[in-house]
Design an enzyme around this catalytic site. Structure first.
Site, PDB file in Angstrom:
ATOM      1  N   TRP A  10       0.812  -1.111  -0.055  1.00 35.49           N
ATOM      2  CA  TRP A  10      -0.091   0.209  -0.055  1.00 35.49           C
ATOM      3  C   TRP A  10       0.764   1.308   0.165  1.00 35.49           C
ATOM      4  O   TRP A  10       0.838   2.255  -0.713  1.00 35.49           O
ATOM      5  CB  TRP A  10      -0.971   0.013   1.145  1.00 35.49           C
ATOM      6  CG  TRP A  10      -1.855   1.028   1.330  1.00 35.49           C
ATOM      7  CD1 TRP A  10      -2.322   1.976   0.142  1.00 35.49           C
ATOM      8  CD2 TRP A  10      -2.758   1.560   2.370  1.00 35.49           C
ATOM      9  NE1 TRP A  10      -3.314   2.920   0.635  1.00 35.49           N
ATOM     10  CE2 TRP A  10      -3.517   2.854   1.854  1.00 35.49           C
ATOM     11  CE3 TRP A  10      -3.097   0.948   3.504  1.00 35.49           C
ATOM     12  CZ2 TRP A  10      -4.388   3.101   2.748  1.00 35.49           C
ATOM     13  CZ3 TRP A  10      -4.046   1.502   4.427  1.00 35.49           C
ATOM     14  CH2 TRP A  10      -4.530   2.654   4.126  1.00 35.49           C
ATOM     15  N   ASP A  33       1.846  -8.362  -0.934  1.00 34.25           N
ATOM     16  CA  ASP A  33       0.203  -8.379  -1.130  1.00 34.25           C
ATOM     17  C   ASP A  33       0.035  -6.717  -1.625  1.00 34.25           C
ATOM     18  O   ASP A  33       0.601  -5.687  -1.136  1.00 34.25           O
ATOM     19  CB  ASP A  33      -0.137  -8.387   0.183  1.00 34.25           C
ATOM     20  CG  ASP A  33      -1.957  -7.912   0.505  1.00 34.25           C
ATOM     21  OD1 ASP A  33      -2.615  -9.192   0.341  1.00 34.25           O
ATOM     22  OD2 ASP A  33      -2.189  -6.832   0.824  1.00 34.25           O
ATOM     23  N   TYR A  58      -4.877   0.457  -4.103  1.00 37.81           N
ATOM     24  CA  TYR A  58      -3.534   1.014  -3.239  1.00 37.81           C
ATOM     25  C   TYR A  58      -2.787   1.997  -4.339  1.00 37.81           C
ATOM     26  O   TYR A  58      -2.188   1.549  -5.503  1.00 37.81           O
ATOM     27  CB  TYR A  58      -2.649   0.143  -3.004  1.00 37.81           C
ATOM     28  CG  TYR A  58      -3.177  -0.993  -1.771  1.00 37.81           C
ATOM     29  CD1 TYR A  58      -4.263  -0.451  -1.006  1.00 37.81           C
ATOM     30  CD2 TYR A  58      -2.618  -2.211  -1.630  1.00 37.81           C
ATOM     31  CE1 TYR A  58      -4.868  -1.330   0.000  1.00 37.81           C
ATOM     32  CE2 TYR A  58      -3.165  -2.797  -0.748  1.00 37.81           C
ATOM     33  CZ  TYR A  58      -4.209  -2.566  -0.053  1.00 37.81           C
ATOM     34  OH  TYR A  58      -4.628  -3.562   1.085  1.00 37.81           O
ATOM     35  N   ARG A  69      -2.892   8.065   6.476  1.00 38.18           N
ATOM     36  CA  ARG A  69      -3.384   7.722   7.769  1.00 38.18           C
ATOM     37  C   ARG A  69      -4.082   8.742   8.619  1.00 38.18           C
ATOM     38  O   ARG A  69      -4.541   8.681   9.547  1.00 38.18           O
ATOM     39  CB  ARG A  69      -1.915   7.374   8.580  1.00 38.18           C
ATOM     40  CG  ARG A  69      -1.495   6.022   8.146  1.00 38.18           C
ATOM     41  CD  ARG A  69      -0.103   5.802   8.568  1.00 38.18           C
ATOM     42  NE  ARG A  69       1.046   6.636   7.845  1.00 38.18           N
ATOM     43  CZ  ARG A  69       2.184   6.480   8.158  1.00 38.18           C
ATOM     44  NH1 ARG A  69       2.726   5.617   9.093  1.00 38.18           N
ATOM     45  NH2 ARG A  69       3.209   7.262   7.332  1.00 38.18           N
ATOM     46  N   GLY A  78       4.236  -3.332   5.815  1.00 37.39           N
ATOM     47  CA  GLY A  78       4.884  -2.410   5.010  1.00 37.39           C
ATOM     48  C   GLY A  78       6.258  -2.079   5.341  1.00 37.39           C
ATOM     49  O   GLY A  78       6.587  -2.358   6.559  1.00 37.39           O
ATOM     50  N   ALA A  79       7.338  -1.727   4.363  1.00 38.00           N
ATOM     51  CA  ALA A  79       8.428  -1.184   4.794  1.00 38.00           C
ATOM     52  C   ALA A  79       8.981  -0.339   3.610  1.00 38.00           C
ATOM     53  O   ALA A  79       8.911  -0.454   2.511  1.00 38.00           O
ATOM     54  CB  ALA A  79       9.523  -2.610   4.598  1.00 38.00           C
ATOM     55  N   GLN A 108      14.108  -0.547   7.423  1.00 42.07           N
ATOM     56  CA  GLN A 108      12.822  -1.111   8.083  1.00 42.07           C
ATOM     57  C   GLN A 108      12.600  -2.634   7.721  1.00 42.07           C
ATOM     58  O   GLN A 108      12.205  -3.285   8.621  1.00 42.07           O
ATOM     59  CB  GLN A 108      11.683  -0.273   7.588  1.00 42.07           C
ATOM     60  CG  GLN A 108      11.454   1.121   8.286  1.00 42.07           C
ATOM     61  CD  GLN A 108      10.020   1.911   7.965  1.00 42.07           C
ATOM     62  OE1 GLN A 108       9.113   1.151   7.116  1.00 42.07           O
ATOM     63  NE2 GLN A 108      10.029   3.204   8.318  1.00 42.07           N
TER      64      GLN A 108
END
Length: 328
Positions: A21, A51, A56, A239, A291-292, A297
Protein backbone atom coordinates in the site's frame (compact mmCIF):
# COMPACT_ATOMS: atom_id res chain seq x y z
CA UNK A 1 13.30 -16.80 6.73
CA UNK A 2 10.64 -19.02 8.27
CA UNK A 3 8.11 -20.56 5.90
CA UNK A 4 4.63 -21.82 6.69
CA UNK A 5 2.27 -24.10 4.78
CA UNK A 6 -1.49 -24.62 5.03
CA UNK A 7 -3.75 -27.33 3.69
CA UNK A 8 -5.52 -25.08 1.19
CA UNK A 9 -2.43 -23.69 -0.54
CA UNK A 10 0.25 -25.94 -1.99
CA UNK A 11 3.05 -23.46 -1.44
CA UNK A 12 5.49 -22.59 1.31
CA UNK A 13 4.77 -18.99 2.27
CA UNK A 14 7.24 -16.69 4.03
CA UNK A 15 6.17 -15.81 7.56
CA UNK A 16 6.89 -12.17 6.75
CA UNK A 17 5.24 -10.77 3.64
CA UNK A 18 5.40 -7.29 2.17
CA UNK A 19 2.35 -5.07 1.97
CA UNK A 20 2.55 -2.67 -0.95
CA UNK A 21 0.00 0.00 0.00
CA UNK A 22 2.72 2.47 0.97
CA UNK A 23 4.37 2.07 -2.45
CA UNK A 24 1.60 3.70 -4.45
CA UNK A 25 1.88 7.35 -3.46
CA UNK A 26 -0.64 7.67 -0.61
CA UNK A 27 1.95 7.62 2.19
CA UNK A 28 4.70 10.11 2.92
CA UNK A 29 7.28 7.35 2.34
CA UNK A 30 6.21 6.59 -1.24
CA UNK A 31 9.07 6.71 -3.77
CA UNK A 32 9.17 4.32 -6.73
CA UNK A 33 12.91 3.65 -6.94
CA UNK A 34 13.13 3.09 -3.19
CA UNK A 35 10.10 0.77 -3.27
CA UNK A 36 11.62 -1.33 -6.05
CA UNK A 37 14.83 -1.57 -4.04
CA UNK A 38 12.86 -2.77 -1.01
CA UNK A 39 11.07 -5.42 -3.11
CA UNK A 40 14.35 -6.75 -4.53
CA UNK A 41 16.02 -6.80 -1.11
CA UNK A 42 13.02 -8.56 0.43
CA UNK A 43 13.26 -11.35 -2.15
CA UNK A 44 16.98 -11.69 -1.43
CA UNK A 45 16.10 -12.09 2.25
CA UNK A 46 13.61 -14.87 1.56
CA UNK A 47 10.28 -13.02 1.33
CA UNK A 48 8.05 -14.64 -1.27
CA UNK A 49 4.63 -13.04 -0.63
CA UNK A 50 3.71 -9.56 -1.83
CA UNK A 51 0.26 -8.21 -1.03
CA UNK A 52 -1.15 -5.45 -3.21
CA UNK A 53 -4.46 -4.10 -4.49
CA UNK A 54 -5.66 -1.95 -7.39
CA UNK A 55 -6.97 0.68 -5.01
CA UNK A 56 -3.54 1.14 -3.39
CA UNK A 57 -2.27 4.29 -5.02
CA UNK A 58 -5.09 4.03 -7.59
CA UNK A 59 -3.26 1.44 -9.66
CA UNK A 60 0.25 2.68 -8.90
CA UNK A 61 1.17 0.04 -6.30
CA UNK A 62 0.43 -2.78 -8.74
CA UNK A 63 2.49 -1.00 -11.41
CA UNK A 64 5.47 -0.60 -9.06
CA UNK A 65 5.33 -4.25 -8.01
CA UNK A 66 4.99 -5.39 -11.61
CA UNK A 67 7.96 -3.28 -12.65
CA UNK A 68 10.09 -4.65 -9.81
CA UNK A 69 9.23 -8.29 -10.53
CA UNK A 70 9.79 -7.92 -14.28
CA UNK A 71 13.52 -7.67 -13.67
CA UNK A 72 15.74 -10.78 -13.68
CA UNK A 73 12.82 -13.20 -13.81
CA UNK A 74 11.81 -12.48 -10.23
CA UNK A 75 8.12 -13.07 -10.90
CA UNK A 76 8.61 -16.84 -10.75
CA UNK A 77 10.16 -16.61 -7.29
CA UNK A 78 7.20 -14.99 -5.54
CA UNK A 79 3.49 -15.19 -4.83
CA UNK A 80 1.40 -12.15 -5.71
CA UNK A 81 -1.68 -11.63 -3.56
CA UNK A 82 -3.79 -8.92 -5.15
CA UNK A 83 -7.41 -7.94 -4.66
CA UNK A 84 -10.60 -6.89 -6.42
CA UNK A 85 -14.01 -5.45 -5.67
CA UNK A 86 -13.17 -1.81 -4.97
CA UNK A 87 -13.58 0.42 -8.00
CA UNK A 88 -13.16 4.17 -8.30
CA UNK A 89 -13.99 6.99 -10.68
CA UNK A 90 -11.47 9.30 -9.02
CA UNK A 91 -8.99 8.87 -6.15
CA UNK A 92 -10.58 8.48 -2.71
CA UNK A 93 -14.02 7.93 -4.25
CA UNK A 94 -14.53 4.17 -4.20
CA UNK A 95 -17.44 1.79 -4.63
CA UNK A 96 -17.83 -1.88 -3.70
CA UNK A 97 -18.42 -3.96 -6.83
CA UNK A 98 -18.12 -7.76 -6.87
CA UNK A 99 -20.30 -8.24 -9.95
CA UNK A 100 -19.20 -10.73 -12.58
CA UNK A 101 -18.84 -8.02 -15.23
CA UNK A 102 -16.67 -5.80 -13.03
CA UNK A 103 -14.46 -8.62 -11.75
CA UNK A 104 -13.71 -9.95 -15.23
CA UNK A 105 -12.55 -6.47 -16.19
CA UNK A 106 -10.61 -5.93 -12.97
CA UNK A 107 -8.55 -9.11 -13.33
CA UNK A 108 -7.36 -8.09 -16.79
CA UNK A 109 -6.53 -4.57 -15.61
CA UNK A 110 -4.53 -5.95 -12.68
CA UNK A 111 -2.66 -8.44 -14.84
CA UNK A 112 -1.70 -5.61 -17.19
CA UNK A 113 -0.44 -3.38 -14.36
CA UNK A 114 1.42 -6.27 -12.73
CA UNK A 115 2.91 -7.37 -16.09
CA UNK A 116 2.06 -11.01 -15.41
CA UNK A 117 -0.30 -13.67 -16.77
CA UNK A 118 -1.65 -14.80 -13.40
CA UNK A 119 -2.24 -13.75 -9.80
CA UNK A 120 -1.46 -16.38 -7.19
CA UNK A 121 -3.98 -15.37 -4.50
CA UNK A 122 -6.90 -13.26 -5.73
CA UNK A 123 -8.73 -11.71 -2.80
CA UNK A 124 -12.12 -10.04 -2.73
CA UNK A 125 -11.19 -6.82 -0.95
CA UNK A 126 -14.50 -6.03 0.77
CA UNK A 127 -17.97 -7.61 0.70
CA UNK A 128 -20.57 -6.27 -1.72
CA UNK A 129 -24.08 -6.66 -0.28
CA UNK A 130 -25.62 -5.83 -3.67
CA UNK A 131 -24.15 -8.84 -5.48
CA UNK A 132 -25.00 -12.49 -4.69
CA UNK A 133 -22.04 -14.63 -3.65
CA UNK A 134 -22.93 -17.05 -6.43
CA UNK A 135 -22.27 -14.37 -9.05
CA UNK A 136 -18.89 -13.48 -7.56
CA UNK A 137 -17.95 -17.16 -7.40
CA UNK A 138 -18.99 -17.63 -11.02
CA UNK A 139 -16.54 -14.94 -12.11
CA UNK A 140 -13.77 -16.44 -9.98
CA UNK A 141 -14.36 -19.90 -11.43
CA UNK A 142 -14.05 -18.45 -14.94
CA UNK A 143 -10.72 -16.87 -13.98
CA UNK A 144 -9.41 -20.10 -12.45
CA UNK A 145 -10.31 -22.12 -15.54
CA UNK A 146 -8.54 -19.52 -17.69
CA UNK A 147 -5.41 -19.77 -15.52
CA UNK A 148 -5.59 -16.12 -14.52
CA UNK A 149 -5.76 -16.88 -10.77
CA UNK A 150 -4.59 -19.85 -8.70
CA UNK A 151 -6.17 -19.42 -5.27
CA UNK A 152 -9.14 -17.45 -3.95
CA UNK A 153 -9.10 -15.26 -0.86
CA UNK A 154 -11.68 -13.22 1.01
CA UNK A 155 -10.77 -10.06 2.87
CA UNK A 156 -12.94 -8.45 5.56
CA UNK A 157 -15.80 -10.92 5.10
CA UNK A 158 -18.26 -12.11 7.76
CA UNK A 159 -17.59 -15.76 8.50
CA UNK A 160 -21.13 -16.82 7.57
CA UNK A 161 -20.43 -15.47 4.09
CA UNK A 162 -17.06 -17.22 3.95
CA UNK A 163 -18.77 -20.53 4.63
CA UNK A 164 -21.52 -19.73 2.13
CA UNK A 165 -18.96 -18.87 -0.56
CA UNK A 166 -17.30 -22.24 0.00
CA UNK A 167 -20.42 -23.88 -1.41
CA UNK A 168 -19.52 -22.39 -4.80
CA UNK A 169 -15.70 -22.22 -4.84
CA UNK A 170 -12.77 -23.10 -2.62
CA UNK A 171 -11.82 -20.26 -0.26
CA UNK A 172 -8.13 -20.76 0.33
CA UNK A 173 -7.15 -17.62 2.21
CA UNK A 174 -8.55 -14.95 4.49
CA UNK A 175 -7.24 -11.50 5.27
CA UNK A 176 -8.41 -9.44 8.25
CA UNK A 177 -7.36 -6.50 10.36
CA UNK A 178 -5.27 -7.86 13.21
CA UNK A 179 -2.56 -6.63 15.52
CA UNK A 180 -1.78 -6.46 19.24
CA UNK A 181 -4.10 -3.54 19.89
CA UNK A 182 -6.79 -4.44 17.32
CA UNK A 183 -7.53 -8.06 18.18
CA UNK A 184 -11.29 -8.08 17.58
CA UNK A 185 -11.81 -4.69 15.93
CA UNK A 186 -15.27 -3.48 14.95
CA UNK A 187 -14.07 -0.81 12.48
CA UNK A 188 -11.21 0.01 10.11
CA UNK A 189 -10.70 3.61 8.98
CA UNK A 190 -14.28 4.18 10.14
CA UNK A 191 -15.64 1.27 8.07
CA UNK A 192 -17.71 -1.25 10.09
CA UNK A 193 -16.30 -4.79 10.14
CA UNK A 194 -18.66 -7.78 10.09
CA UNK A 195 -16.17 -10.09 11.77
CA UNK A 196 -14.11 -10.34 14.95
CA UNK A 197 -10.67 -11.65 14.12
CA UNK A 198 -9.65 -13.73 17.13
CA UNK A 199 -13.17 -14.76 18.11
CA UNK A 200 -14.58 -15.63 14.68
CA UNK A 201 -11.95 -15.70 11.91
CA UNK A 202 -9.32 -17.77 13.70
CA UNK A 203 -11.62 -20.78 14.34
CA UNK A 204 -12.75 -20.86 10.69
CA UNK A 205 -9.18 -20.55 9.37
CA UNK A 206 -8.10 -23.49 11.52
CA UNK A 207 -11.16 -25.57 10.65
CA UNK A 208 -10.60 -25.39 6.88
CA UNK A 209 -6.82 -25.08 6.69
CA UNK A 210 -6.94 -21.64 5.11
CA UNK A 211 -4.03 -19.24 4.97
CA UNK A 212 -4.47 -16.16 7.17
CA UNK A 213 -2.83 -12.85 6.29
CA UNK A 214 -3.23 -10.19 9.00
CA UNK A 215 -3.07 -6.67 7.67
CA UNK A 216 -1.91 -3.59 9.58
CA UNK A 217 0.20 -5.73 11.98
CA UNK A 218 2.06 -2.65 13.22
CA UNK A 219 -1.12 -0.54 13.38
CA UNK A 220 0.19 1.76 10.65
CA UNK A 221 3.39 2.44 12.59
CA UNK A 222 2.14 2.87 16.15
CA UNK A 223 3.30 -0.63 17.14
CA UNK A 224 6.70 0.05 15.60
CA UNK A 225 7.22 2.86 18.08
CA UNK A 226 6.02 5.77 15.96
CA UNK A 227 3.55 8.40 17.17
CA UNK A 228 4.10 7.58 20.86
CA UNK A 229 4.35 11.32 21.52
CA UNK A 230 1.95 12.49 18.80
CA UNK A 231 1.35 12.30 15.05
CA UNK A 232 4.32 13.19 12.84
CA UNK A 233 2.90 12.77 9.33
CA UNK A 234 2.01 15.35 6.70
CA UNK A 235 -1.57 16.36 5.93
CA UNK A 236 -1.32 14.38 2.65
CA UNK A 237 -0.68 11.03 4.37
CA UNK A 238 -3.73 8.73 4.14
CA UNK A 239 -3.27 7.66 7.76
CA UNK A 240 -4.88 10.97 8.72
CA UNK A 241 -8.17 9.37 7.65
CA UNK A 242 -7.91 6.77 10.43
CA UNK A 243 -10.29 7.90 13.24
CA UNK A 244 -8.34 5.83 15.75
CA UNK A 245 -5.43 8.20 15.29
CA UNK A 246 -7.19 11.17 16.84
CA UNK A 247 -9.03 12.22 19.99
CA UNK A 248 -9.46 10.22 23.18
CA UNK A 249 -9.36 6.88 21.36
CA UNK A 250 -5.88 7.61 20.11
CA UNK A 251 -4.72 8.42 23.64
CA UNK A 252 -5.83 4.98 24.82
CA UNK A 253 -3.98 3.26 21.97
CA UNK A 254 -0.92 5.41 22.60
CA UNK A 255 -0.84 4.40 26.25
CA UNK A 256 -1.07 0.73 25.31
CA UNK A 257 1.75 1.18 22.81
CA UNK A 258 3.91 2.93 25.42
CA UNK A 259 3.48 -0.01 27.80
CA UNK A 260 4.47 -2.41 25.05
CA UNK A 261 7.50 -0.25 24.21
CA UNK A 262 8.54 -0.34 27.87
CA UNK A 263 8.32 -4.14 27.89
CA UNK A 264 10.29 -4.37 24.63
CA UNK A 265 13.00 -2.25 26.26
CA UNK A 266 12.88 -4.53 29.31
CA UNK A 267 13.62 -7.65 27.25
CA UNK A 268 16.13 -5.80 25.09
CA UNK A 269 14.29 -6.11 21.78
CA UNK A 270 13.09 -3.51 19.25
CA UNK A 271 9.38 -2.81 19.57
CA UNK A 272 8.58 -3.66 15.95
CA UNK A 273 10.32 -7.05 16.24
CA UNK A 274 8.50 -7.88 19.46
CA UNK A 275 5.18 -6.95 17.85
CA UNK A 276 5.80 -9.06 14.76
CA UNK A 277 7.09 -11.97 16.85
CA UNK A 278 3.95 -12.02 18.97
CA UNK A 279 1.85 -12.08 15.80
CA UNK A 280 4.03 -14.61 13.96
CA UNK A 281 3.87 -17.04 16.87
CA UNK A 282 0.07 -17.21 16.66
CA UNK A 283 -0.79 -20.62 15.23
CA UNK A 284 -3.43 -19.20 12.89
CA UNK A 285 -1.15 -16.60 11.28
CA UNK A 286 0.44 -17.66 7.98
CA UNK A 287 2.20 -14.55 6.69
CA UNK A 288 2.26 -11.09 8.24
CA UNK A 289 1.48 -8.34 5.75
CA UNK A 290 3.70 -5.47 6.82
CA UNK A 291 4.87 -2.41 4.94
CA UNK A 292 8.50 -1.39 4.64
CA UNK A 293 9.46 1.96 3.18
CA UNK A 294 13.23 1.54 3.54
CA UNK A 295 15.88 -1.17 3.58
CA UNK A 296 16.46 -0.44 7.25
CA UNK A 297 12.80 -1.04 8.11
CA UNK A 298 12.79 -4.20 6.02
CA UNK A 299 15.83 -5.64 7.79
CA UNK A 300 14.39 -4.82 11.21
CA UNK A 301 11.09 -6.50 10.35
CA UNK A 302 12.66 -9.65 8.93
CA UNK A 303 15.03 -9.94 11.88
CA UNK A 304 12.02 -11.02 13.96
CA UNK A 305 12.32 -14.46 12.33
CA UNK A 306 15.68 -15.02 14.02
CA UNK A 307 14.38 -15.25 17.57
CA UNK A 308 11.23 -16.16 19.49
CA UNK A 309 9.41 -14.73 22.48
CA UNK A 310 9.35 -17.14 25.41
CA UNK A 311 6.08 -18.42 26.85
CA UNK A 312 6.68 -16.25 29.90
CA UNK A 313 7.25 -13.13 27.79
CA UNK A 314 4.11 -13.82 25.75
CA UNK A 315 2.12 -14.19 28.98
CA UNK A 316 3.37 -10.80 30.21
CA UNK A 317 2.55 -9.16 26.88
CA UNK A 318 -0.93 -10.66 26.97
CA UNK A 319 -1.49 -9.09 30.40
CA UNK A 320 -0.80 -5.68 28.86
CA UNK A 321 -3.19 -6.50 26.02
CA UNK A 322 -6.20 -7.55 28.12
CA UNK A 323 -7.92 -4.10 27.83
CA UNK A 324 -7.62 -4.32 24.02
CA UNK A 325 -9.31 -7.68 23.47
CA UNK A 326 -12.52 -5.86 22.51
CA UNK A 327 -11.17 -2.37 22.03
CA UNK A 328 -12.18 -0.33 18.99
Amino acid sequence: MIYKKVAKINEEISAIGIGCWNMGGDWDSSEESKSIGVIHAAIDMGVNLFDVAPVYGWGNSEKVLGKALKQDGLRNKVLIASKAGLTWDKPHHTANNLSKESLLKEIDDSLMRLQTDHIDIYQMHWPDPNVPLEETAEALNIMKKAGKIRYVGLSNFAQKDVEKMMEYISVDCQQSLYNMLERNPATYHGIPLDYRTEKEVFPVVKKYGQAFLPYSPLMQGLLAGKFLDGMTISKHDIRNENPKFSGETFKVYQEGARKLKAFADEIGKPMNEMTLNWTRQREEVTSIIGGASSLEQLKHNIHCTEWNLTDEEIAKINEILVPFENMD
